[in-house]
Structures are given as C-alpha cells and as structure tokens.
Design an enzyme around this catalytic site. Structure first.
Site, mmCIF file in Angstrom:
data_model
loop_
_atom_site.group_PDB
_atom_site.id
_atom_site.type_symbol
_atom_site.label_atom_id
_atom_site.label_comp_id
_atom_site.label_asym_id
_atom_site.label_seq_id
_atom_site.Cartn_x
_atom_site.Cartn_y
_atom_site.Cartn_z
ATOM 1 N N GLU A 169 0.851 -1.189 0.000
ATOM 2 C CA GLU A 169 0.000 0.000 0.000
ATOM 3 C C GLU A 169 0.885 1.237 0.000
ATOM 4 O O GLU A 169 1.682 1.439 0.930
ATOM 5 C CB GLU A 169 -0.948 0.034 1.194
ATOM 6 N N ASP B 169 10.059 7.341 0.843
ATOM 7 C CA ASP B 169 9.597 7.476 -0.530
ATOM 8 C C ASP B 169 9.380 6.091 -1.129
ATOM 9 O O ASP B 169 10.251 5.221 -1.041
ATOM 10 C CB ASP B 169 10.669 8.245 -1.309
ATOM 11 N N ASP C 135 -1.453 12.036 -3.357
ATOM 12 C CA ASP C 135 -1.337 13.484 -3.529
ATOM 13 C C ASP C 135 -1.728 13.837 -4.963
ATOM 14 O O ASP C 135 -1.140 13.324 -5.914
ATOM 15 C CB ASP C 135 0.103 13.928 -3.260
ATOM 16 N N LYS D 215 -1.918 21.412 -9.794
ATOM 17 C CA LYS D 215 -1.422 22.329 -10.819
ATOM 18 C C LYS D 215 -0.825 21.542 -11.987
ATOM 19 O O LYS D 215 -0.094 20.568 -11.787
ATOM 20 C CB LYS D 215 -0.383 23.273 -10.228
ATOM 21 N N GLU E 87 -12.275 10.096 3.113
ATOM 22 C CA GLU E 87 -13.195 9.931 1.987
ATOM 23 C C GLU E 87 -14.543 10.588 2.273
ATOM 24 O O GLU E 87 -15.130 11.226 1.388
ATOM 25 C CB GLU E 87 -13.378 8.450 1.685
#
Length: 229
Positions: free
Chosen positions: A62, A114, A137, A141, A211
């Site tokens: 996950e 990461d 995320d 933009k 959510e």
C-alpha cells in the site's frame, strides 16, 4: 545486486509537510516501531518477505497509508495476506501502528519513506499479490502533474512487481486525476481493466474519514481496479 537507482530521474511524488508530533505519536514510535517498522535502504537490495513477516503468504503493498484507517481495517479482515504499508508522515505511521496494536495485527509492516526507491530496488519481480494506491497526492497544478504517482513509467514498474493475476487498485476523489489514471492504466498492455471504465468501490475497501470529507465537499469517489496479465 539491486538495480542502479541513478537510471531513474527521481522526482518526489509527495509534498512533505512536516507536522508536529503529539506525545501519543512519540510514545507509539518508541513502543511499536521495533515491532512494525521496516529499516530499509536501496543498498539493502530486495526485501525477503518471508523473513520480514515470519511466514510465506501473499503480500500487498500500500503506497500512502495516511493515518492507517483503511490499512488497519483491511489487514484485520484479511489476515491470510500480509501488508507492507509505505508512508512518509510520522504522525500517520504512529496512528497506524496504534491501530494495528489495538487489533493485534501480525500481518502488517511499515516502511517510512519514498515509495519509488522501494519499487525500483526493494521488491522482487512478481512477488506482490496486490498494490494499493488510495487517494494519493493529486498535485492539482498542471506543471506539477509530473509528480503524480500514477504515471506511465511508475505503473510499468508496478506491473513488473505484480504476479500474473495480481491487482493494482487505485482510488481518488480528484476527477481529472481519475481520468488520467484511467488513461494511463488502459494504455499499459500489461494490465486489463476489471470493469468498464471506473469500478464500483469494492466492499473490502472501507470508507474512511478522509473519503467522507471528500463526499461532503461534493466530490465523487473513483475506484480503478486493474489486473496484471
């Protein structure tokens, strides 16, 4: 030897915003990290899942477990499979460890860092039963879209780590990101869609507080479930 990471242009796919730990977070880390935490660097090579979990069982990855609400509930409901959760925020990791401790979970481990180096160097090809990417995320933009985790090069890497028949399950509440996910995954010939377009939310994925906030704000929720051919 692990693959050489420098061949990849390493662009961060998360926007790290350092929060302040509460005393309960510090206590959870001190008490529970030795039990649930995974200490790994690219120089360590591929993780031995049987050694990590103490058994041989299907493994789920996950990416971005947040506060662990979904991860803990799904681990609890699916104890025949093991979950390696990846998260960067210590507060979320602390919350997940506390939830796992309360539920008595033995099928969960957590890597803080990461996800991309782990995908490139830490996981053997064909060793994953499923990959989950829930509400990553969104990088809204346009100039930041290159930072989104669901991109062609990343889903190609994920395909190599999944066993034949393994699943890549994504979810987002950002409509344009959902469309991009659908386009990217449909274009990759290593996968097949398990639905016509977006999938209904599988019952096994619980509805989290995050959510519910998205729904309350008027955003639709999109699930994508693709199978590795």
């Amino acid at each position: 030897m692990p693959d050489e990471e420098p061949q990849h242009r390493h662009i961060l796919t998360f926007n790290f915003r350092q929060g302040r730990n509460k005393p309960r977070h510090d206590e959870a880390f001190e008490r529970l990290w030795p039990r649930f935490g995974v200490e790994w660097t690219p120089e360590d090579g591929r993780i031995d899942f049987a050694k990590l979990f103490g058994r041989t069982a299907p493994v789920i990855l996950e990416i971005g477990s947040g506060n662990g609400e979904a991860a803990a509930a799904m681990c609890d409901a699916d104890r025949d499979r093991d979950l390696l959760a990846v998260e960067v925020y210590p507060q979320g990791i602390a919350d997940l460890m506390a939830r796992a401790d309360e539920r008595g979970l033995d099928n969960l481990r957590i890597y803080q860092g990461d996800a991309l180096p782990l995908l490139w160097n830490g996981i053997a090809p064909g060793s994953l039963d499923e990959i989950r990417v829930y509400f990553p995320d969104p990088w809204p933009k346009i100039r930041h879209h290159k930072r989104r985790i669901i991109r062609a090069e990343h889903v190609e890497t994920m395909a190599g780590l999944l066993r034949p028949g393994g699943l890549l399950h994504c979810a987002t509440d950002i409509a344009d990101y959902a469309e991009q996910m659908l386009q990217v995954l449909t274009a990759d010939e290593a996968y097949e869609n398990t639905a016509e377009g977006f999938a209904p939310r599988p019952d096994r994925r619980p509805i989290t507080k995050f959510e519910r906030r998205g729904v309350k704000a008027g955003r639709d929720i999109f699930d994508l479930v693709f199978r590795r051919l």
